[in-house]
Motif scaffolding. Structure first.
Motif, mmCIF file in Angstrom:
data_model
loop_
_atom_site.group_PDB
_atom_site.id
_atom_site.type_symbol
_atom_site.label_atom_id
_atom_site.label_comp_id
_atom_site.label_asym_id
_atom_site.label_seq_id
_atom_site.Cartn_x
_atom_site.Cartn_y
_atom_site.Cartn_z
ATOM 1 N N GLU A 1 -3.161 -9.727 -35.903
ATOM 2 C CA GLU A 1 -3.151 -8.726 -36.973
ATOM 3 C C GLU A 1 -4.005 -7.510 -36.596
ATOM 4 O O GLU A 1 -3.674 -6.376 -36.964
ATOM 5 C CB GLU A 1 -3.583 -9.367 -38.291
ATOM 6 N N THR B 1 3.696 -3.166 -31.807
ATOM 7 C CA THR B 1 4.932 -3.708 -32.376
ATOM 8 C C THR B 1 5.564 -4.753 -31.452
ATOM 9 O O THR B 1 6.474 -5.458 -31.861
ATOM 10 C CB THR B 1 5.955 -2.577 -32.654
ATOM 11 N N LEU C 1 4.194 -17.167 -34.333
ATOM 12 C CA LEU C 1 3.549 -15.895 -34.674
ATOM 13 C C LEU C 1 4.602 -14.780 -34.768
ATOM 14 O O LEU C 1 4.571 -13.958 -35.681
ATOM 15 C CB LEU C 1 2.493 -15.535 -33.624
ATOM 16 N N LEU D 1 -4.031 -15.715 -35.613
ATOM 17 C CA LEU D 1 -3.566 -14.664 -36.532
ATOM 18 C C LEU D 1 -4.484 -13.435 -36.597
ATOM 19 O O LEU D 1 -3.991 -12.302 -36.530
ATOM 20 C CB LEU D 1 -3.404 -15.235 -37.946
ATOM 21 N N GLU E 1 6.728 -15.194 -37.998
ATOM 22 C CA GLU E 1 6.074 -15.042 -39.301
ATOM 23 C C GLU E 1 5.357 -13.705 -39.491
ATOM 24 O O GLU E 1 4.782 -13.469 -40.548
ATOM 25 C CB GLU E 1 5.132 -16.230 -39.548
ATOM 26 N N ARG E 2 5.379 -12.857 -38.499
ATOM 27 C CA ARG E 2 4.783 -11.527 -38.634
ATOM 28 C C ARG E 2 5.776 -10.496 -38.081
ATOM 29 O O ARG E 2 6.548 -10.818 -37.173
ATOM 30 C CB ARG E 2 3.460 -11.431 -37.855
ATOM 31 N N MET F 1 -1.753 -5.434 -34.455
ATOM 32 C CA MET F 1 -0.707 -4.796 -35.268
ATOM 33 C C MET F 1 -1.284 -3.632 -36.080
ATOM 34 O O MET F 1 -0.636 -2.598 -36.238
ATOM 35 C CB MET F 1 -0.085 -5.827 -36.212
ATOM 36 N N SER F 2 -2.512 -3.787 -36.565
ATOM 37 C CA SER F 2 -3.099 -2.739 -37.416
ATOM 38 C C SER F 2 -3.332 -1.457 -36.623
ATOM 39 O O SER F 2 -3.495 -0.389 -37.195
ATOM 40 C CB SER F 2 -4.415 -3.218 -38.019
#
Ligand SMILES: N=CN[C@@H](CCC(=O)O)C(=O)O
Ligand SMILES: [Zn+2]
Length: 401
Positions: free
Chosen positions: A124, A132, A157, A120, A160-161, A127-128
């Motif tokens: 993340e 995408t 993954l 994760l 859930e994201r 993604m930050s």
């Protein structure tokens, strides 16, 4: 113009391939890009409804695509990093049972939940910075069950994201100890059991191989490609990373979406990519970490019109780097890409490397509205500075995410 859900105005548009010469407007409806036009073509009073976002000249790009990662893994290879700094080579470490095989041991020992939690933070972090869509490979299990375990984590993954996850079965990544001296027997397992099982459970979108002296031969990789194609799966290759075996040309002739690394690719290989429409994926993170000196043949790729994608290769060994923006800088500084070539590598060409170029990677009518708004008015700034400029807004299918 119908009433869009959202309309960006006064945008500096990088559409995935080029920067628009004048301020642009982009309209989104039902998660799709509906219209892209110069501000001067917007009619007075448009739009009558929906949200209007004044970008005030900021850069709007497609959502970033990281088309090559190994985000799911157990353990750490910091010790191997130290050994390499003391002079041991990646190949020496691999031949002594370390490298990929040390991550295999840790990944086999980890539960699905542990692998998920460990993956994760890396996801993340990507993604930050505006990612995408991300591709995630298996390849640290090397048994049917452990490879499927990794792919299940990758699928979870994506559920859930707010990020699209493309999964790739990389069973032919390294020879596991159980098959020592029987590489063909292991390839039988990949072809006859792993690929059918991953396909039956819908866990893999593509199949990848490591074609290298410390990986598998061209002939063995070709067997994997034939099996993957028989199950309707796309194919990709880690090729010409440490030596020139001709794996890229073989992958291209088998219909590969991309060949990745390619530091040792020669002109015949480049021509094979051009003829097949295969993308060349550049991985400057691994080049940097392994302190390679041989640069991919960028000028030949340009000359033959081969699209160049760019990715993190995020993995515990050769690229423990979870920043696609850093890759923009590295691709320019280490490989001499232009900033706009680098940006195309993480948008339009990254999408093509995953076979998704008709859905994402460009800002064009009909494509999914995965978009990034940046705190700069110059697209080159995205590759020029490290740490800045920051992401202003990340949109997935037209919604802030
Ligand atoms: N080249 C082979 N595979 C990975 C590295 C995997 C590892 O060292 O754990 C790569 O893309 O660099
Ligand atoms: Zn890789």
């Amino acid at each position: 113009m119908s009433q869009p859900d959202r309309l960006w105005i006064n945008v500096t548009l990088f559409d995935g391939l080029a920067t628009a010469a004048e301020p642009m407007a982009v309209a989104v409806t039902n998660g799709l890009i509906e219209r892209v036009c110069p501000m001067s073509e917007l009619l007075v009073g448009e739009p009558a409804a929906g949200e209007v976002i004044d970008a005030e000249g900021r850069v709007l790009t497609p959502g970033l695509v990281d088309c090559h990662t190994h985000l799911v893994f157990g353990g750490s290879r910091a010790g191997e990093f130290e050994a390499r700094l003391e002079g041991k080579s990646y190949e020496e470490i691999a031949r002594a049972g370390g490298g990929i095989l040390s991550t295999v041991r840790a990944t086999r020992d980890a539960s699905e939940e542990e692998l998920y939690q460990a993956a994760l933070p890396g996801l993340e972090a990507l993604m930050s910075e505006g990612v995408t869509t991300v591709e995630i490979k298996s390849g640290y299990g090397l048994t049917v069950e452990d490879e499927l375990k990794m792919l299940r984590v990758a699928r979870r993954l994506g559920r859930e994201r707010p990020v699209r996850v493309i999964t790739t079965l990389l069973g032919a990544h390294a020879l596991p100890p159980e098959y020592k001296d029987d590489a063909d027997g292991y390839i039988d397992l990949v072809c006859n059991r792993m690929i059918p099982a991953a396909a039956a459970e819908g866990l893999a979108d593509a199949v990848d191989v490591f074609c290298e002296g410390i990986g598998f031969s061209v002939a063995q990789c070709q067997r994997v490609y034939v099996a993957a194609r028989a199950y309707g799966l796309a194919i990709k290759g880690h090729t010409e990373q440490l030596s020139n075996l001709g794996g890229s040309a073989a992958a291209a002739r088998a219909g590969a979406l991309s060949v990745d690394h390619i530091e040792y690719l020669d002109e015949a290989g480049v021509i094979a990519l051009a003829e097949a429409g295969t993308v060349a994926t550049l991985l400057p993170g691994a080049f940097y970490m392994l302190r390679e000196t041989r640069v991919p043949p960028i000028e030949l790729l340009r000359r033959h019109g081969v699209p160049m994608a760019l990715a993190t290769d995020a993995n515990p060994g050769t690229s423990p780097i979870f920043s696609l923006k850093l890759m923009l800088s590295m691709a320019c500084t280490l490989f001499r890409l232009t900033p706009l070539e680098a940006l195309s590598g993480v948008t339009a060409h990254g999408a093509r490397a995953l076979g998704l170029h008709q859905q994402i990677g460009r800002i064009a009518p009909g494509l999914r509205a995965d978009l990034c708004l940046w705190n700069t008015s110059n697209p080159a700034e995205l590759a020029y500075s490290v740490g800045l400029p920051t992401l202003n807004q990340r949109m997935v299918a037209g919604e802030p995410a």
